[in-house]
Design an enzyme around this catalytic site. Structure first.
Site, PDB file in Angstrom:
ATOM      1  N   GLU A  86     -13.192  21.581 111.606  1.00 33.28           N
ATOM      2  CA  GLU A  86     -13.238  22.743 112.082  1.00 33.28           C
ATOM      3  C   GLU A  86     -11.732  23.261 111.491  1.00 33.28           C
ATOM      4  OE1 GLU A  86     -15.144  20.647 115.463  1.00 33.28           O
ATOM      5  OE2 GLU A  86     -16.209  22.594 115.479  1.00 33.28           O
TER       6      GLU A  86
ATOM      7  N   CYS B  80     -11.126  12.321 116.104  1.00 37.62           N
ATOM      8  CA  CYS B  80     -10.371  11.642 116.411  1.00 37.62           C
ATOM      9  C   CYS B  80     -10.614  10.152 117.165  1.00 37.62           C
ATOM     10  CB  CYS B  80     -10.021  12.251 117.882  1.00 37.62           C
ATOM     11  SG  CYS B  80      -8.056  11.649 118.262  1.00 37.62           S
TER      12      CYS B  80
ATOM     13  N   CYS C 264     -11.616  15.732 126.347  1.00 40.28           N
ATOM     14  CA  CYS C 264     -11.342  15.660 125.208  1.00 40.28           C
ATOM     15  C   CYS C 264     -13.169  15.499 124.668  1.00 40.28           C
ATOM     16  CB  CYS C 264     -11.304  15.589 124.397  1.00 40.28           C
ATOM     17  SG  CYS C 264     -10.117  16.802 122.774  1.00 40.28           S
TER      18      CYS C 264
ATOM     19  N   GLY D 157      -8.328  15.434 115.703  1.00 38.77           N
ATOM     20  CA  GLY D 157      -7.775  14.767 115.170  1.00 38.77           C
ATOM     21  C   GLY D 157      -6.111  14.741 115.621  1.00 38.77           C
TER      22      GLY D 157
ATOM     23  N   SER E 256       0.949  16.171 124.127  1.00 43.62           N
ATOM     24  CA  SER E 256       0.066  16.163 125.161  1.00 43.62           C
ATOM     25  C   SER E 256      -0.002  15.664 126.084  1.00 43.62           C
ATOM     26  CB  SER E 256      -1.831  15.789 124.656  1.00 43.62           C
ATOM     27  OG  SER E 256      -1.424  16.932 123.492  1.00 43.62           O
ATOM     28  N   LEU E 257       0.962  16.245 127.666  1.00 43.70           N
ATOM     29  CA  LEU E 257       1.361  14.969 128.414  1.00 43.70           C
ATOM     30  C   LEU E 257      -0.239  14.808 129.750  1.00 43.70           C
ATOM     31  CD1 LEU E 257       4.424  14.009 129.604  1.00 43.70           C
ATOM     32  CD2 LEU E 257       3.976  16.111 131.121  1.00 43.70           C
ATOM     33  N   ASN E 258      -0.138  15.855 130.068  1.00 38.27           N
ATOM     34  CA  ASN E 258      -1.706  15.646 130.079  1.00 38.27           C
ATOM     35  C   ASN E 258      -1.818  14.946 131.547  1.00 38.27           C
ATOM     36  OD1 ASN E 258      -2.614  16.988 128.287  1.00 38.27           O
ATOM     37  ND2 ASN E 258      -3.512  15.649 127.122  1.00 38.27           N
TER      38      ASN E 258
ATOM     39  N   CYS F 191      -9.513  24.893 123.007  1.00 39.37           N
ATOM     40  CA  CYS F 191      -8.824  23.708 122.910  1.00 39.37           C
ATOM     41  C   CYS F 191      -9.923  21.977 123.449  1.00 39.37           C
ATOM     42  CB  CYS F 191      -7.958  23.026 123.820  1.00 39.37           C
ATOM     43  SG  CYS F 191      -6.159  24.509 124.226  1.00 39.37           S
TER      44      CYS F 191
END
Ligand code: SAH
Length: 351
Positions: free
Chosen positions: A83, A103, A110, A150, A205-207, A323
């Site tokens: 995509e 991924c 996600c 990915g 990407s800390l998150n 996202c």
């Protein structure tokens, strides 16, 4: 292919400038097929076409959001799909491209994780997504973010080659400020990326604000600890005009408290960084909820006292383009690719 690859493809006995002509036709001229590379003699084009195919990934499905965002499901040469998302933004459009089919990272919030990893994309397939988007939206100035399917740093070699092709002034000619790669935090590869002379900007990407929470949300943290990640970020060689971007997905009652915000500030202290907050884009198989706008705003206010902090507006939620929503969802009913386009052969002169 870069110029050296093209020189090899053309074979011995060709003057040196032929490879460069072909290179410019592909990346600067964006020729859709070998047949249209008019700077090469017809005989040479034909000989080349017998050994090589040239073309772009085929648009299998196209979805258009109420907010103007477009999601493309692209069919690759081996029949797999990936995509690309095009987000119109006034004078500059942002194109979100993928680096792998699926991924392997398995972040719990996600939807791409549900696909698992199918394979790496080649440098050509990465650049191909940008060329498809450029063809779709002619004349637009593009921002490229590698934030689709990915983990780019687990396909670093191809990501770097694609970046070189996109940034080359003799080719596609993008400015290095216009391409950003986002990583889930593969610490040793961050260091490797920093050693590349030609490289994209980096987003991380800390998150989560603690090792334990990050481990729960992003199991990859078991291998690459938060501490190691922050050390890699501190050592990362920024260019004079550059900042590190951190992303933080806010999950209701999980990582969205004021205490989390204060811990994030501590983690990012002494870094030349900004933080992008993303309220969770929910999905049917995702066991989390989005925080209230008030919670997001309170989090932002705390961080803002110490560093630049923005709230990322979701784009294309209604077409599974936002996202964390990229999982090659492909309902035929909502697709806007005209039937003739679905039947047309891909842009390729392969026999
Ligand atoms: N693997 C890379 C590239 C993907 S970027 C990375 O992790 O950075 C995708 C961004 O969307 C990441 O910052 C990720 O944390 C965020 N994201 C993933 N799922 C999401 C969701 N459901 N809602 C909002 N953001 C999400």
């Amino acid at each position: 292919m870069d110029v050296a690859d093209l020189r090899e493809a053309l074979g011995p006995g060709q003057p040196g400038y032929r490879a460069r002509q072909l290179y410019e036709a592909i990346y600067r001229g964006q020729a859709p097929s070998l047949a249209r590379v008019s700077t090469l003699p017809a005989g040479l084009r034909q000989a080349l076409a017998e050994r090589h195919s040239m073309g772009l990934p085929e648009i299998a499905r196209r979805y258009e959001s109420a907010d103007g965002t477009r999601r493309y499901l692209l069919r690759l040469e081996d029949g797999r799909s990936v995509e690309t998302v095009l987000m119109p933004e006034g004078r500059r459009d942002t194109v979100c491209i993928s680096s792998q089919v699926g991924c392997a990272v398995d972040c719990k919030f996600c939807m791409t994780a549900l696909l698992g990893l199918e394979r790496n994309l080649t440098a050509g397939e990465i650049v191909g997504q940008v060329l498809v988007a450029a063809r779709e939206k002619q004349a637009a100035r593009l921002n490229i973010v590698m934030m689709g399917q990915g983990e780019p740093l687990l396909n670093l070699e191809n990501v770097i080659k694609a970046t070189r092709l996109l940034l080359d002034p003799a080719g596609f000619g993008l400015s290095p400020r216009r391409i950003t790669v986002s990583t889930a935090g593969i610490a040793p590869r961050i260091a490797e990326l920093g050693r590349e002379p030609v490289r994209p900007k980096l987003a991380v990407s800390l998150n989560a604000s603690t090792e334990e929470m990050r481990r729960e949300l992003m199991p990859i943290t078991r291998k690459y600890h938060l501490k190691e990640l922050m050390e890699a970020c501190k050592a990362y060689p920024l260019r004079s005009w550059e900042k590190l971007t951190f992303e933080y997905v806010l999950l209701k009652d999980v990582n969205d408290t004021d205490a989390d915000a204060r811990r994030v500030v501590k983690l990012l202290a002494n870094l030349n960084a900004k933080l992008n907050l993303i309220a969770l884009n929910p999905g049917p198989e995702i066991p989390y909820q989005a925080p209230s706008p008030e919670r997001v705003s309170s989090f932002q206010q705390i961080v803002r006292r110490s560093l630049a902090c923005f709230i990322r507006k979701p784009r294309g939620l209604d077409i599974y383009a936002a996202c964390g929503q990229l999982k090659s969802y492909a309902p035929a009913a909502a697709c806007t690719v005209p039937a003739s386009c679905c039947r047309a052969p891909s842009v390729s002169n392969r026999r």
